[in-house]
Design an enzyme around this catalytic site. Structure first.
Site, PDB file in Angstrom:
ATOM      1  N   GLU A  11       5.150  -3.155  12.661  1.00  0.00           N
ATOM      2  CA  GLU A  11       5.794  -4.219  11.887  1.00  0.00           C
ATOM      3  C   GLU A  11       5.157  -4.190  10.501  1.00  0.00           C
ATOM      4  O   GLU A  11       4.098  -4.753  10.284  1.00  0.00           O
ATOM      5  CB  GLU A  11       5.583  -5.579  12.566  1.00  0.00           C
ATOM      6  CG  GLU A  11       6.186  -5.681  13.964  1.00  0.00           C
ATOM      7  CD  GLU A  11       7.708  -5.796  13.966  1.00  0.00           C
ATOM      8  OE1 GLU A  11       8.300  -6.100  12.896  1.00  0.00           O
ATOM      9  OE2 GLU A  11       8.318  -5.578  15.027  1.00  0.00           O
ATOM     10  N   GLY A  16       1.072  -5.081   9.811  1.00  0.00           N
ATOM     11  CA  GLY A  16       0.236  -4.935   8.612  1.00  0.00           C
ATOM     12  C   GLY A  16       0.905  -3.997   7.624  1.00  0.00           C
ATOM     13  O   GLY A  16       2.124  -3.820   7.650  1.00  0.00           O
ATOM     14  N   CYS A  49       5.716 -11.252   4.747  1.00  0.00           N
ATOM     15  CA  CYS A  49       6.265  -9.889   4.818  1.00  0.00           C
ATOM     16  C   CYS A  49       7.745  -9.860   4.480  1.00  0.00           C
ATOM     17  O   CYS A  49       8.235  -8.877   3.942  1.00  0.00           O
ATOM     18  CB  CYS A  49       6.036  -9.296   6.203  1.00  0.00           C
ATOM     19  SG  CYS A  49       6.721 -10.289   7.533  1.00  0.00           S
ATOM     20  N   ALA A  96       0.455   1.660   4.866  1.00  0.00           N
ATOM     21  CA  ALA A  96      -0.622   2.646   4.760  1.00  0.00           C
ATOM     22  C   ALA A  96      -1.446   2.670   6.049  1.00  0.00           C
ATOM     23  O   ALA A  96      -1.702   3.747   6.618  1.00  0.00           O
ATOM     24  CB  ALA A  96      -1.517   2.323   3.562  1.00  0.00           C
ATOM     25  N   VAL A  97      -1.847   1.503   6.536  1.00  0.00           N
ATOM     26  CA  VAL A  97      -2.644   1.452   7.767  1.00  0.00           C
ATOM     27  C   VAL A  97      -1.759   1.778   8.979  1.00  0.00           C
ATOM     28  O   VAL A  97      -2.221   2.391   9.943  1.00  0.00           O
ATOM     29  CB  VAL A  97      -3.356   0.085   7.915  1.00  0.00           C
ATOM     30  CG1 VAL A  97      -4.072  -0.006   9.249  1.00  0.00           C
ATOM     31  CG2 VAL A  97      -4.354  -0.118   6.775  1.00  0.00           C
ATOM     32  N   GLY A  98      -0.490   1.428   8.884  1.00  0.00           N
ATOM     33  CA  GLY A  98       0.449   1.762   9.959  1.00  0.00           C
ATOM     34  C   GLY A  98       0.431   3.253  10.273  1.00  0.00           C
ATOM     35  O   GLY A  98       0.504   3.667  11.435  1.00  0.00           O
TER      36      GLY A  98
HETATM   37  P1  NAD Z   1      -4.869  -6.657   7.112  1.00  0.00           P
HETATM   38  O1  NAD Z   1      -5.692  -6.173   5.982  1.00  0.00           O
HETATM   39  O2  NAD Z   1      -5.300  -7.861   7.849  1.00  0.00           O
HETATM   40  O3  NAD Z   1      -4.666  -5.457   8.112  1.00  0.00           O
HETATM   41  C1  NAD Z   1      -3.926  -5.593   9.297  1.00  0.00           C
HETATM   42  C2  NAD Z   1      -4.755  -5.155  10.465  1.00  0.00           C
HETATM   43  O4  NAD Z   1      -5.109  -3.794  10.322  1.00  0.00           O
HETATM   44  C3  NAD Z   1      -6.050  -5.940  10.600  1.00  0.00           C
HETATM   45  O5  NAD Z   1      -6.204  -6.350  11.937  1.00  0.00           O
HETATM   46  C4  NAD Z   1      -7.109  -4.949  10.173  1.00  0.00           C
HETATM   47  O6  NAD Z   1      -8.314  -5.131  10.857  1.00  0.00           O
HETATM   48  C5  NAD Z   1      -6.489  -3.618  10.506  1.00  0.00           C
HETATM   49  N1  NAD Z   1      -6.942  -2.549   9.618  1.00  0.00           N
HETATM   50  C6  NAD Z   1      -7.063  -2.605   8.264  1.00  0.00           C
HETATM   51  N2  NAD Z   1      -7.470  -1.425   7.776  1.00  0.00           N
HETATM   52  C7  NAD Z   1      -7.605  -0.592   8.832  1.00  0.00           C
HETATM   53  C8  NAD Z   1      -7.984   0.776   8.977  1.00  0.00           C
HETATM   54  N3  NAD Z   1      -8.319   1.530   7.933  1.00  0.00           N
HETATM   55  N4  NAD Z   1      -7.989   1.299  10.231  1.00  0.00           N
HETATM   56  C9  NAD Z   1      -7.643   0.549  11.279  1.00  0.00           C
HETATM   57  N5  NAD Z   1      -7.281  -0.739  11.204  1.00  0.00           N
HETATM   58  C10 NAD Z   1      -7.264  -1.312  10.006  1.00  0.00           C
HETATM   59  O7  NAD Z   1      -3.420  -6.990   6.654  1.00  0.00           O
HETATM   60  P2  NAD Z   1      -2.541  -6.254   5.592  1.00  0.00           P
HETATM   61  O8  NAD Z   1      -2.288  -4.866   5.999  1.00  0.00           O
HETATM   62  O9  NAD Z   1      -3.051  -6.544   4.217  1.00  0.00           O
HETATM   63  O10 NAD Z   1      -1.231  -7.149   5.837  1.00  0.00           O
HETATM   64  C11 NAD Z   1      -0.291  -7.315   4.883  1.00  0.00           C
HETATM   65  C12 NAD Z   1       0.868  -6.380   5.153  1.00  0.00           C
HETATM   66  O11 NAD Z   1       1.427  -6.685   6.421  1.00  0.00           O
HETATM   67  C13 NAD Z   1       1.985  -6.521   4.171  1.00  0.00           C
HETATM   68  O12 NAD Z   1       2.453  -5.243   3.835  1.00  0.00           O
HETATM   69  C14 NAD Z   1       3.036  -7.299   4.938  1.00  0.00           C
HETATM   70  O13 NAD Z   1       4.338  -7.080   4.472  1.00  0.00           O
HETATM   71  C15 NAD Z   1       2.828  -6.786   6.311  1.00  0.00           C
HETATM   72  N6  NAD Z   1       3.309  -7.743   7.310  1.00  0.00           N
HETATM   73  C16 NAD Z   1       4.373  -7.389   8.072  1.00  0.00           C
HETATM   74  C17 NAD Z   1       4.864  -8.272   9.004  1.00  0.00           C
HETATM   75  C18 NAD Z   1       6.038  -7.925   9.846  1.00  0.00           C
HETATM   76  O14 NAD Z   1       6.288  -8.645  10.803  1.00  0.00           O
HETATM   77  N7  NAD Z   1       6.770  -6.860   9.549  1.00  0.00           N
HETATM   78  C19 NAD Z   1       4.245  -9.515   9.189  1.00  0.00           C
HETATM   79  C20 NAD Z   1       3.155  -9.825   8.405  1.00  0.00           C
HETATM   80  C21 NAD Z   1       2.685  -8.918   7.474  1.00  0.00           C
END
Ligand code: NAD
Length: 458
Positions: A215, A193, A249, A196-198
């Site tokens: 990731e 994801g 991504c 920021a959430v990472g």
């Molecule tokens: P998203 O909003 O679905 O969030 C990802 C996960 O985090 C979800 O399961 C969600 O429930 C959880 N989440 C969200 N906010 C949270 C919080 N405050 N606390 C705990 N958990 C929380 O997806 P996203 O973040 O919008 O995804 C898009 C991002 O992911 C982009 O930056 C993209 O580049 C990245 N991405 C990376 C890869 C990779 O393999 N490197 C693959 C796909 C997407």
């Protein structure tokens, strides 16, 4: 009554742990059995999966097969074929001191893994880490993104019909539910994801000293050398950028090129957009939609201050944004302040590869750097003088499908990696094993006190 006081998340983790502790994931046959079931799920339920993704992201059925399920199937088959090799003890180099010993690494399962997936490829980013988790002998709690609600529902309903329900529970939910999950103790957290959430995930993991794989995303640059086949380069870039409406991504985020080829690049990309998505991408089935209104508004706002030279039209009621190319963009433009994650392709001019490298190095380390050039030396220079999760020359996205390459980010684009053997290794503990004999005690006399000069020979 204890059970009633427990949250859904707590219960799932507890069951997974109990089940893991029985040792039933240790035999390789049991892992292969689960992998075969996962393969059966992906092939038998192809239609359910494609229909869910169509509802979530307006993706065509074949698009889902091509970009999600095919890759997962390949990873499962590879794991089944190679598991014995991956899981075998790995002998290491010996020295004079260990010459008659057994010295090896023994991969062992970590325990219970939490897999948190993103919405953009809802199946690939949850099932591919799961392949590694199962192969390595772990239990795994799977948390699909709530944003793709149809895919999450299908996963929750159908996956338990194929996999061991206790070992691999699917736990759905949004932010509060994920936070409750993150309060539980895991042996590894595999998160896909945003950056920021990472950070929040890593913070939660730190409380239990739980290792993480992150990731993440970021702005992946794409440098086009003026001496390359610009027509072919732009075809590949157009494909990599606009697939899934730019919500990938590893999509090229922006183009860097010499001012002398800017117009040519713009024209070539315009032609490819027309060739791939017709004059009217809005009604064309292989062009999707932005996931929701929030992201639609965010992406539209990113265009402010830049000049639209291709596309630019939109329809909020359908979350539609046309494939769009932007010009007169600088490092200070709004569109350069965050990962675009949508169908906007800014072109930024630089005086050559030196300036491109400088531009890239002034920013966060990206997930991928793309270079298009006929000059192998130039490509090697970019490799030597920059850093990113991966570098792909003269194509887009396809490094993702090469299972023999680790997939992952560095710095702001993440940590850890997976795919193929790397997924297995990532979710294993490489245990150091040294087996000596209770013989040849004579050679040890030197280490035992008293440490007299005579004994040491000094
Ligand atoms: P998203 O909003 O679905 O969030 C990802 C996960 O985090 C979800 O399961 C969600 O429930 C959880 N989440 C969200 N906010 C949270 C919080 N405050 N606390 C705990 N958990 C929380 O997806 P996203 O973040 O919008 O995804 C898009 C991002 O992911 C982009 O930056 C993209 O580049 C990245 N991405 C990376 C890869 C990779 O393999 N490197 C693959 C796909 C997407």
């Amino acid at each position: 009554s204890d059970v009633h006081a427990m949250s859904r998340q707590q219960l799932a983790v507890q069951r997974a742990r109990k089940s893991f502790q029985t040792g039933k994931t240790k035999p390789l046959e049991s892992r292969i059995h689960q992998l075969r079931n996962l393969l059966r799920f992906v092939t038998e339920r192809r239609r359910d999966i494609a229909e869910a993704v169509k509802k979530d992201l307006s993706k065509s059925e074949h698009g889902t097969e091509l970009f999600e399920t095919l890759g997962v199937e390949g990873e499962i088959k590879l794991a089944i074929e190679k598991l014995a090799e991956w899981a075998a003890p790995r002998p290491v180099e010996k020295s004079l001191l260990t010459i008659s010993d057994e010295v090896f690494m023994h991969p062992e399962p970590l325990g219970v893994v939490l897999i948190i997936g993103a919405w953009n490829y809802p199946w690939a980013v949850t099932l591919q880490p799961l392949v590694g988790a199962i192969a390595a002998g772990n239990a795994a709690v799977i948390k699909p993104s709530e944003v793709c609600c149809h895919s999450a529902k299908v996963m929750e309903e159908l996956l338990p019909q194929y996999l061991d329900k206790d070992l691999y529970p699917v736990v759905t939910g949004g932010v509060p539910e994920t936070q409750e999950l993150l309060r539980q103790r895991f042996d590894h957290i595999f998160y896909t994801g945003s950056s920021a959430v990472g950070k929040l995930v890593m913070e939660a993991a730190a409380r239990n000293l739980t290792p993480v794989t992150l990731e993440l995303g970021g702005k992946s640059p794409c440098y086009i050398d003026k001496n390359c086949d610009i027509t072919v380069a732009c075809r590949r870039i157009t494909w990599g950028k606009f697939v899934n409406c730019g919500q990938t991504c590893i999509a090229p985020d922006y183009v860097l090129c010499d001012p002398s080829i800017q117009n040519r690049v713009q024209e070539e990309i315009k032609n490819c957009i027309k060739e791939f998505y017709t004059d009217d991408p809005k009604t064309f089935e292989d062009y999707g939609r932005i996931i929701n209104k929030r992201h639609f508004k965010r992406i539209m706002a990113l265009m402010e201050g830049s000049t639209v030279v291709v596309g630019g039209d939109s329809d909020e009621s359908q979350c539609y944004i046309a494939p769009t190319v932007l010009k007169n963009v600088t490092g200070e433009s709004k569109v350069m302040k965050e990962e675009i994650f949508g169908p906007l392709l800014p072109i930024i001019t630089v005086s050559g590869v030196d300036e491109a490298i400088q531009f890239i190095n002034e920013r966060e380390k990206p997930l991928v750097i793309y270079v298009f050039s006929n000059d192998n030396k130039l490509i090697k220079r970019v490799i030597a003088e920059t850093s990113s999760g991966a570098l792909l020359a003269n194509d887009c996205l396809v490094h993702f499908t090469v299972s023999s390459l680790p997939f992952g980010g560095v710095g702001n684009s993440g940590m850890g990696c997976y795919h193929g053997r790397y997924g297995f290794d990532q979710l294993s503990h490489m245990r150091s094993c040294l087996i000596k004999q209770l013989k040849m005690e004579g050679v040890n006399s030197m280490r035992y006190p008293p440490h007299t000069a005579k004994k040491l020979g000094w």
